[in-house]
Design an enzyme around this catalytic site. Structure first.
Site, mmCIF file in Angstrom:
data_model
loop_
_atom_site.group_PDB
_atom_site.id
_atom_site.type_symbol
_atom_site.label_atom_id
_atom_site.label_comp_id
_atom_site.label_asym_id
_atom_site.label_seq_id
_atom_site.Cartn_x
_atom_site.Cartn_y
_atom_site.Cartn_z
ATOM 1 N N GLY A 12 0.782 -1.232 0.000
ATOM 2 C CA GLY A 12 0.000 0.000 0.000
ATOM 3 C C GLY A 12 0.814 1.281 0.000
ATOM 4 O O GLY A 12 0.327 2.324 0.440
ATOM 5 N N ASN A 14 1.644 3.146 -2.545
ATOM 6 C CA ASN A 14 0.989 4.152 -3.392
ATOM 7 C C ASN A 14 -0.208 4.768 -2.684
ATOM 8 O O ASN A 14 -0.445 5.978 -2.775
ATOM 9 C CB ASN A 14 0.571 3.526 -4.726
ATOM 10 C CG ASN A 14 1.721 3.466 -5.713
ATOM 11 O OD1 ASN A 14 2.185 4.493 -6.198
ATOM 12 N ND2 ASN A 14 2.205 2.260 -5.981
ATOM 13 N N ASN A 107 -5.892 3.334 -12.298
ATOM 14 C CA ASN A 107 -4.948 2.277 -11.923
ATOM 15 C C ASN A 107 -3.531 2.776 -12.168
ATOM 16 O O ASN A 107 -3.308 3.687 -12.966
ATOM 17 C CB ASN A 107 -5.198 1.029 -12.784
ATOM 18 C CG ASN A 107 -4.291 -0.129 -12.414
ATOM 19 O OD1 ASN A 107 -4.063 -0.391 -11.224
ATOM 20 N ND2 ASN A 107 -3.755 -0.818 -13.408
ATOM 21 N N HIS A 109 0.315 1.117 -13.152
ATOM 22 C CA HIS A 109 0.990 -0.099 -13.589
ATOM 23 C C HIS A 109 2.469 0.220 -13.752
ATOM 24 O O HIS A 109 2.811 1.259 -14.325
ATOM 25 C CB HIS A 109 0.385 -0.589 -14.909
ATOM 26 C CG HIS A 109 0.962 -1.889 -15.367
ATOM 27 N ND1 HIS A 109 0.639 -3.087 -14.757
ATOM 28 C CD2 HIS A 109 1.861 -2.181 -16.325
ATOM 29 C CE1 HIS A 109 1.310 -4.066 -15.344
ATOM 30 N NE2 HIS A 109 2.069 -3.539 -16.292
ATOM 31 N N ASP A 145 -4.855 -3.621 -17.862
ATOM 32 C CA ASP A 145 -3.747 -2.671 -17.994
ATOM 33 C C ASP A 145 -3.772 -1.907 -19.315
ATOM 34 O O ASP A 145 -2.732 -1.639 -19.931
ATOM 35 C CB ASP A 145 -2.389 -3.390 -17.805
ATOM 36 C CG ASP A 145 -2.245 -3.934 -16.382
ATOM 37 O OD1 ASP A 145 -2.810 -3.339 -15.454
ATOM 38 O OD2 ASP A 145 -1.587 -4.973 -16.219
HETATM 39 C C1 GRF Z 1 3.345 -1.102 -7.499
HETATM 40 O O1 GRF Z 1 4.546 -1.205 -8.205
HETATM 41 C C2 GRF Z 1 2.181 -1.060 -8.455
HETATM 42 O O2 GRF Z 1 2.430 -0.346 -9.613
HETATM 43 C C3 GRF Z 1 2.050 -2.530 -8.760
HETATM 44 O O3 GRF Z 1 2.276 -3.193 -7.545
HETATM 45 C C4 GRF Z 1 3.059 -2.359 -6.708
HETATM 46 C C5 GRF Z 1 2.250 -2.102 -5.487
HETATM 47 O O4 GRF Z 1 2.963 -1.406 -4.522
HETATM 48 N N1 GRF Z 1 0.782 -2.834 -9.380
HETATM 49 P P1 GRF Z 1 2.216 -0.764 -3.264
HETATM 50 O O5 GRF Z 1 1.273 -1.813 -2.701
HETATM 51 O O6 GRF Z 1 1.502 0.467 -3.721
HETATM 52 O O7 GRF Z 1 3.327 -0.458 -2.300
#
Ligand code: GRF
Length: 208
Positions: A12, A14, A107, A109, A145
């Site tokens: 989590g 992000n 989203n 990616h 995606d």
């Molecule tokens: C990120 O690199 C995101 O782009 C990918 O999985 C990872 C998740 O990281 N889909 P976090 O859970 O946000 O730390």
């Protein structure tokens, strides 16, 4: 005040970046809930610690993909979101779910889409000999995606990079582009025209 629901599956980071940015920049928005598809998602503890409502819709206890999508949508809709943010959310969502949130589902990616959709993006970028990689924030469409691109970051691939080192370099840029994309959305600064996203102030949609 726009209402944001964030979906996570794991760490989590992000989600954390968006929560911090939302508070720091006093956006006309609030993260009203963080929902995970597994009780093991580490990010739930951070969200709860911030006083954000958390919920788990466990895909393992939902019999089918459709049942999971329905239960997830029911949980999300309890919070009446203006925007749903997938932040490291590792379940594929069905067409009906995506349609229900069309235009308000983002989203991130970790590749320069349309290159390397799906899993193991960094491994595949390294195997292909890519000299650059990056991340993409996009509106979600039924195709995995894909969807109109809101913002991308570009990072160099360096000699000796491993999946982990490349992932870390890309992740650092994810934490910069995702909050910016969400900020644009909540301020009404994004318009989708003919499948392409326009930033209405002409701000750069590329982080180099
Ligand atoms: C990120 O690199 C995101 O782009 C990918 O999985 C990872 C998740 O990281 N889909 P976090 O859970 O946000 O730390």
């Amino acid at each position: 005040m726009k209402r944001i629901v964030i979906l996570i599956s794991g760490r989590g980071s992000n989600m954390e970046a968006i929560v911090h940015a939302c508070r720091a920049h006093t956006w006309p928005a609030r993260v009203v809930a963080v929902v995970a598809n597994t009780p093991q998602a580490a990010g739930l503890a951070f969200a709860a610690g911030q006083g954000i409502t958390t919920a788990v819709v466990d895909h393992k206890v939902c019999g089918t993909r459709d049942a999971f999508d329905d239960a997830l949508a029911a949980e999300i809709d309890r919070h009446a979101p203006d925007l749903v943010v997938l932040a490291g959310f590792m379940r594929i969502l069905g067409a009906a779910f995506v349609r229900h949130y069309e235009g308000r589902l983002l989203n991130i990616h970790p590749s320069l889409l349309p290159a390397f959709p799906g899993l193991h993006t960094h491994r595949r970028a390294l195997a292909a000999g890519c000299q650059v990689s990056g991340a993409t924030v996009h509106f979600v469409t039924a195709e995995l995606d894909h969807g109109p691109i809101v913002m991308q970051s570009v990072v160099p691939v360096q000699p000796g990079d491993t999946e982990d080192s490349l992932a870390a370099r890309v992740l650092e840029t994810e934490h910069r582009i995702y909050p910016r994309a969400v900020q644009w959305f909540v301020n009404g600064r994004l318009r989708v025209e003919n499948g392409r996203v326009r930033q209405l102030d002409g701000e750069s949609q590329l982080l180099q």
